[in-house]
Structures are given as structure tokens and as C-alpha cells.
Enzyme design. Structure first.
Site, PDB file in Angstrom:
ATOM      1  CE  LYS A 146       7.271   9.200  -6.659  1.00 26.32           C
ATOM      2  NZ  LYS A 146       6.176  10.059  -7.159  1.00 26.32           N
ATOM      3  CB  VAL A 172      11.469   8.387 -11.197  1.00 31.97           C
ATOM      4  CG1 VAL A 172      12.499   8.701 -10.121  1.00 31.97           C
ATOM      5  CG2 VAL A 172      12.005   8.774 -12.572  1.00 31.97           C
ATOM      6  N   GLY A 173       9.542   6.613  -9.314  1.00 29.87           N
ATOM      7  CA  GLY A 173       9.135   6.091  -8.004  1.00 29.87           C
ATOM      8  C   GLY A 173       9.065   4.574  -8.006  1.00 29.87           C
ATOM      9  CD  GLU A 191      -1.946   2.584   6.028  1.00 29.88           C
ATOM     10  OE1 GLU A 191      -3.150   2.392   5.759  1.00 29.88           O
ATOM     11  OE2 GLU A 191      -1.437   2.349   7.125  1.00 29.88           O
ATOM     12  CB  CYS A 207      -7.607   7.125   2.208  1.00 29.29           C
ATOM     13  SG  CYS A 207      -6.657   7.505   3.669  1.00 29.29           S
ATOM     14  CD  GLU A 211     -10.234   6.058  -2.581  1.00 25.41           C
ATOM     15  OE1 GLU A 211      -9.308   5.714  -3.334  1.00 25.41           O
ATOM     16  OE2 GLU A 211     -10.121   6.171  -1.355  1.00 25.41           O
TER      17      GLU A 211
HETATM   18  P1  NAD Z   1      -1.650   7.279  -6.744  1.00 23.94           P
HETATM   19  O1  NAD Z   1      -1.741   5.864  -6.389  1.00 23.94           O
HETATM   20  O2  NAD Z   1      -1.957   7.696  -8.120  1.00 23.94           O
HETATM   21  O3  NAD Z   1      -0.177   7.845  -6.461  1.00 23.94           O
HETATM   22  C1  NAD Z   1       0.435   7.734  -5.208  1.00 23.94           C
HETATM   23  C2  NAD Z   1       1.931   7.791  -5.386  1.00 23.94           C
HETATM   24  O4  NAD Z   1       2.357   6.670  -6.146  1.00 23.94           O
HETATM   25  C3  NAD Z   1       2.457   9.003  -6.120  1.00 23.94           C
HETATM   26  O5  NAD Z   1       3.667   9.413  -5.509  1.00 23.94           O
HETATM   27  C4  NAD Z   1       2.742   8.466  -7.520  1.00 23.94           C
HETATM   28  O6  NAD Z   1       3.755   9.182  -8.200  1.00 23.94           O
HETATM   29  C5  NAD Z   1       3.210   7.083  -7.202  1.00 23.94           C
HETATM   30  N1  NAD Z   1       3.091   6.098  -8.270  1.00 23.94           N
HETATM   31  C6  NAD Z   1       2.226   6.085  -9.320  1.00 23.94           C
HETATM   32  N2  NAD Z   1       2.405   4.958 -10.044  1.00 23.94           N
HETATM   33  C7  NAD Z   1       3.382   4.244  -9.431  1.00 23.94           C
HETATM   34  C8  NAD Z   1       3.969   2.978  -9.667  1.00 23.94           C
HETATM   35  N3  NAD Z   1       3.605   2.205 -10.698  1.00 23.94           N
HETATM   36  N4  NAD Z   1       4.923   2.536  -8.818  1.00 23.94           N
HETATM   37  C9  NAD Z   1       5.292   3.276  -7.757  1.00 23.94           C
HETATM   38  N5  NAD Z   1       4.766   4.492  -7.484  1.00 23.94           N
HETATM   39  C10 NAD Z   1       3.817   4.953  -8.312  1.00 23.94           C
HETATM   40  O7  NAD Z   1      -2.556   8.010  -5.679  1.00 23.94           O
HETATM   41  P2  NAD Z   1      -2.897   9.549  -5.598  1.00 23.94           P
HETATM   42  O8  NAD Z   1      -3.818   9.845  -6.737  1.00 23.94           O
HETATM   43  O9  NAD Z   1      -1.654  10.341  -5.459  1.00 23.94           O
HETATM   44  O10 NAD Z   1      -3.666   9.604  -4.193  1.00 23.94           O
HETATM   45  C11 NAD Z   1      -5.000   9.307  -4.036  1.00 23.94           C
HETATM   46  C12 NAD Z   1      -5.196   7.880  -3.574  1.00 23.94           C
HETATM   47  O11 NAD Z   1      -4.439   7.585  -2.392  1.00 23.94           O
HETATM   48  C13 NAD Z   1      -6.619   7.578  -3.184  1.00 23.94           C
HETATM   49  O12 NAD Z   1      -7.004   6.340  -3.743  1.00 23.94           O
HETATM   50  C14 NAD Z   1      -6.593   7.469  -1.669  1.00 23.94           C
HETATM   51  O13 NAD Z   1      -7.593   6.714  -1.077  1.00 23.94           O
HETATM   52  C15 NAD Z   1      -5.257   6.927  -1.430  1.00 23.94           C
HETATM   53  N6  NAD Z   1      -4.809   7.279  -0.074  1.00 23.94           N
HETATM   54  C16 NAD Z   1      -4.766   6.292   0.874  1.00 23.94           C
HETATM   55  C17 NAD Z   1      -4.385   6.601   2.168  1.00 23.94           C
HETATM   56  C18 NAD Z   1      -4.330   5.564   3.239  1.00 23.94           C
HETATM   57  O14 NAD Z   1      -3.673   5.790   4.240  1.00 23.94           O
HETATM   58  N7  NAD Z   1      -4.965   4.430   3.100  1.00 23.94           N
HETATM   59  C19 NAD Z   1      -4.023   7.915   2.490  1.00 23.94           C
HETATM   60  C20 NAD Z   1      -4.096   8.873   1.494  1.00 23.94           C
HETATM   61  C21 NAD Z   1      -4.468   8.536   0.209  1.00 23.94           C
END
Ligand code: NAD
Length: 488
Positions: free
Chosen positions: A183, A220-221, A259, A293, A392
């Protein structure tokens, strides 16, 4: 773009490309704000069908035991991606706003290439280890430790490095014998959906082994974390969402791999080349508009050289004007969305409210009326207690903090809820190594060393995550351990 030629991507469910039951949603070019096209919008029933297909493929086929088939399919996927690499590059730059130069590495070519590491690992892995003969409780027994796939994996990914993160889950999970539902983030549906096209046209993956479900609805995720048919959830994204995933997964005691975010420190010791180190820190923080990240977003420098350090960082950052990601000279492209740009801007406003000042940047570039651009910004005059030094931001923003010697530098680096990565610069390699050893983080760059590689595990301490991605450790995250004891 040759792929997604109709500019309307589909779901991959049970081996077929299908429409989403909730219709479609748009995907937008963050550099131009132009709508690129649409993606299939899945609802809960579509996700249920994908989970069911993955469950059947795991329970009713020999996928988990047929290493030769898995290796062949992964190699076919890698080859298909390589044969379409220029189309994928165009798609990635357009949808992610990723600077072109990064698509030769971590944004595209690197992770595609790394699929061979996953296939090779599956081939060479010691699936069974002889623990030898023993007489536990007086009973003569031959023991074997078997590694096996966990089962159905739900993979939930963000938008910042979509290929890297999608493939760093798909590759090891499938290589280890799991089936999977991916997803992706709603901001970058095409980078995932395009895999569905390549998989159906160019690979022998059996139906249901890999399913790709795009959706505009985060809920949905979230079904992947909740559904009892899913054995493991592998999530990359923000720490706040990671917490929800972990909470949702608790009801069915799923294996959880996370992660998450970071606020990593770049430590410059007092014997380092100050200008060179600060310039490198500034360059890193501006890359891909700071949307990484593991980017070091706190520059921690000797107090006596603070002003000089700020000046060096600002001189570099001011030269990295945000620009067109299709240009091969661009380092800093747009951030992903208007929402993300406004979030970064709110942190810049907060820096001033907290008593900081901008040594360069501080807002939207005046000459870029279109696109979600933010000027690379150096914040000075704050210490590690400021919110902009603790939270962050995920934009091209570097906060410069003074330290009073090595112990204080280590204290500042570790004074964070996160523990993802770090950098140490020193003229003395032994001194640098001693500081690196004290950092509570998953990866450390010493004097410019590169930790990112297919065989190097990546992940965080503390609220930066649970587990490791990539390397053999990343492969083993997707396995269970079974001990078989046979009476001799
Ligand atoms: P996010 O947490 O908003 O979303 C990530 C994913 O989670 C998306 O696919 C989203 O649709 C899904 N999602 C949202 N709410 C959910 C829920 N309640 N249950 C399940 N899935 C849900 O993050 P973002 O804004 O897409 O990405 C940026 C963030 O990701 C930053 O904080 C960054 O540091 C982190 N990040 C971490 C790594 C790592 O390897 N540590 C790598 C890349 C990004």
C-alpha cells in the site's frame, strides 16, 4: 511516458490489473502543480480481496518453499525495471519531484540493482542449520534450526524515496518466501502501480504473491495492520503513523517492522576541517529538499567556531537554489505537496518565534511562483531544546547548534527522541571512531563514509523504528525461526 500510457494506473490484485472500487484519485507533479493523471482508488473491499489473494498464494501454493521460482521472478522484475529505466526515471522525476541526479542512485537505479542482492541471498542462504546432537532431559535428539517465511506481509510506504522503500520491502519479503500486499503513499501511487504493469507483463510471479493497492484513504492501508489474515506489517513513514500501526497490530499480535522519522546530528569536532564539514552538512540537508529520514538536520559545531560554521553552511545552502528536478544540475527540487510546503513553512515561522534567525533562506523562493518549493534554510541562534531542533521538519532546513567538546557533542546528538543516523567529522580517525561508538543511532558516517548499500542494514534506535531493512538482517526480518527436534 510509455508506461502508464493511458495515464490512469490500476491495482494489482490476485495477478490481475483492476480498477479501484472507489474510483480514481489524481497524482500531481510537485514541481509544476500539473495533474499527471489518475490512480485507481481502492476501498476496503479491494484491500480485503488483495489480502485474501496473498493469503491463498501463501497457504495453497509452493511459493514459500520454491526458492528457484522466487529467485527467477525477482531477477525478471529487476530486468524489466532496467529495460524500462528511462521511462521509470521520467515517471519518478515527475511524480516525486526527485532531482534527476538522484535517480542514478537511491531514487531509482540503486534499489532496482539491489533486487539482485535479495535474489542472491535467497539462493545462498542457510535455510536449515544443524544444531547437532544433544540429550536434553536425557532424551537423545538431533536438532535443526529452520528459517521460514512469516506468511502474508502488509507493506505500507511513504512518498519520499518510493522505489527505494517499496523495493527494500518487496525484495527481501518475497525472496524469503512471503506473499505481500503493498500500500504506497497516496502522493506517489504511480511509482508503485507501475510495478504491477511490469510484473504482469514481464515476470512469472504467481497470482496473489504480490498485490499492489493504491488508495487515497489512509484507513484502507490501516486494514493491513488490523486484518488477522496478515502475519506481519512492514511500515516506513512518520513516527506518529508508526505508533498507530503498532497499536493496530497489537490486537492480532502481528510481527511489526518500523522505519520511522529522524532528527540526525552532524557532529564537527574541533580538529576537523570546519568549512569543508559544514559545507557538506549543508549540501546533504538540501538534497531532495531535505525529504530523507536519515538526513542530518542538526549541525553541531564547536562553540568557539559557531559564527564561522553558520557562515560556511549558509554560503553552500544559498548556492543550492531550489529548481527544476528534470535538470541534471538540480540538488534541491520541490517538496511533495502544498501541505508539506506549508508544514515546512510553519516550522520556519516557529524558528523565528523561538528566537532563532535565518543565515539564509527562510521561505518560498520569490522566483518560483509554481511548484512546491522552499528555499534551503540555515537556522542559527538556537540550542537543542528548540522545537525546530527536536522535531522532524522534512524540508531543506539545517539548524546549527553549538557544543562544548566531544562529550557535549555526543550528549546533544543523543538528546533526541529519534536515533536513526549520524555523522562525525574529525581530523583524528580514532577520536571520530570513539564518538561514533557513543551515538545511539543505526548508521554513522565518519568523515564522509557511505553506509547506504544493499548489504548494509539500515534502521533506527529509539523512536526511529524497530528492526532493520536491507542486508541479511533485513532479509531475516521477514523470516520465522523453527526448531525441529528429532529423537535419535
Ligand atoms: P506518513 O506516516 O504520513 O505515511 C506513510 C504511509 O502510511 C502512507 O502510505 C500513508 O497512506 C500510510 N498511513 C497513514 N496513516 C496510516 C494509518 N493509520 N495506518 C496505516 N497506514 C497509514 O508518512 P509520509 O508523510 O508519507 O512520509 C514522511 C515520513 O516518513 C517522515 O516522517 C520520514 O522521516 C519517514 N520516513 C522514514 C524512513 C525510514 O526508513 N526510517 C524512510 C522514509 C520516510
Amino acid at each position: 511516458m510509455a508506461l502508464l500510457a493511458d495515464r490512469n494506473s490500476q491495482l494489482l490484485v490476485d495477478g490481475k490489473l483492476v480498477a479501484g472500487s472507489a474510483g480514481t484519485f489524481t497524482t500531481v507533479n510537485p514541481a509544476t502543480e500539473e495533474v499527471l493523471g489518475t490512480a485507481a482508488d481502492a476501498d476496503a473491499a479491494d484491500m480485503g480481496a488483495a489480502i485474501e489473494a496473498a493469503r491463498r498464494a501463501f497457504d495453497d501454493t509452493d511459493w514459500s518453499r520454491n526458492t528457484e521460482l522466487r529467485v527467477r521472478c525477482l531477477r525478471q522484475l529487476r530486468q524489466a525495471m532496467q529495460e524500462h529505466i528511462e521511462d521509470l526515471r521520467e515517471l519518478t522525476i515527475a511524480e516525486v519531484g526527485a532531482p534527476k541526479m538522484l535517480t542514478s542512485g537511491g531514487q531509482l537505479e540503486g534499489p532496482v540493482d539491489d533486487l539482485s542482492f535479495c535474489a542472491d541471498t535467497a539462493e545462498s542462504y542457510a535455510w536449515n542449520t544443524d544444531l547437532g546432537h544433544a540429550t536434553p532431559q536425557g532424551i537423545p535428539t538431533n536438532r535443526t534450526i529452520a528459517r521460514e517465511a512469516v506468511g502474508v506481509v502488509g507493506a505500507i510506504t511513504p512518498w519520499n524515496f518510493p522505489h527505494q522503500i517499496n523495493l527494500a520491502k518487496i525484495g527481501p519479503a518475497l525472496a524469503a518466501g512471503n506473499t505481500l500486499v503493498l500500500k504506497p503513499a497516496p502522493d506517489t501511487p504511480w511509482c508503485a502501480a507501475v510495478l504491477g504493469e511490469l510484473i504482469t507483463e514481464h515476470t512469472d510471479f504467481p497470482a496473489g504473491v504480490i498485490n499492489i493497492v493504491t488508495s487515497s484513504d489512509h484507513a484502507v492501508g490501516a486494514l493491513l495492520s488490523k486484518d488477522p489474515r496478515v502475519d506481519m506489517v512492514s511500515f516506513t513513514g512518520s513516527t506518529a503513523t508508526g505508533r498507530s500501526v503498532m497499536t493496530d497490530a497489537a490486537a492480532t499480535i502481528k510481527k511489526v517492522f518500523l522505519e520511522l522519522g529522524g532528527k540526525s546530528a552532524f557532529l564537527v569536532l574541533d580538529d576537523a576541517d570546519l568549512a569543508g564539514a559544514c559545507s557538506m552538512a549543508a549540501f546533504t540537508a538540501a538534497m531532495h529538499a531535505g525529504q530523507g529520514c536519515a538526513i542530518t538536520t542538526r549541525l553541531v559545531v564547536p562553540r568557539a567556531s559557531y559564527d564561522e560554521a553558520v557562515e560556511a553552511a549558509a554560503a553552500t545552502m544559498a548556492g543550492l537554489k531550489p529548481g527544476d528536478p528534470t535538470s541534471k544540475r538540480t540538488i534541491c527540487g520541490p517538496v511533495i505537496s502544498a501541505r508539506q510546503r506549508d508544514r515546512v513553512q510553519s516550522y520556519l515561522d516557529l524558528a523565528i518565534e523561538e528566537g532563532g534567525r535565518f543565515a539564509c533562506g527562510g521561505g518560498r523562493p520569490a522566483d518560483q511562483p509554481k511548484g512546491f518549493f522552499i528555499e534551503p534554510t540555515v537556522i542559527a541562534g538556537l540550542d537543542n531544546d528548540a522545537r525546530v531542533a527536536r522535531e522532524e521538519i522534512f524540508g531543506p532546513v539545517l539548524t546549527v547548534i553549538a557544543h562544548d567538546g566531544d562529550d557535549d557533542a555526543v550528549r546533544i546528538a543523543n538528546d533526541s527522541p529519534y536515533g536513526l543516523s549520524g555523522t562525525v567529522f574529525s581530523g583524528d580517525p580514532e577520536r571520530a571512531a570513539a564518538v561514533a561508538a557513543r551515538l545511539r543511532v543505526g548508521t554513522v558516517n565518519v568523515n564522509g563514509g557511505v553506509w547506504y548499500a544493499a548489504d548494509a542494514p539500515f534502521g533506527g534506535y529509539k523512536q526511529s523504528g524497530v528492526g532493520r531493512e536491507m542486508g541479511v538482517a533485513g532479509f531475516e526480518e521477514y523470516t520465522e525461526i523453527k526448531v525441529i527436534a528429532t529423537m535419535a
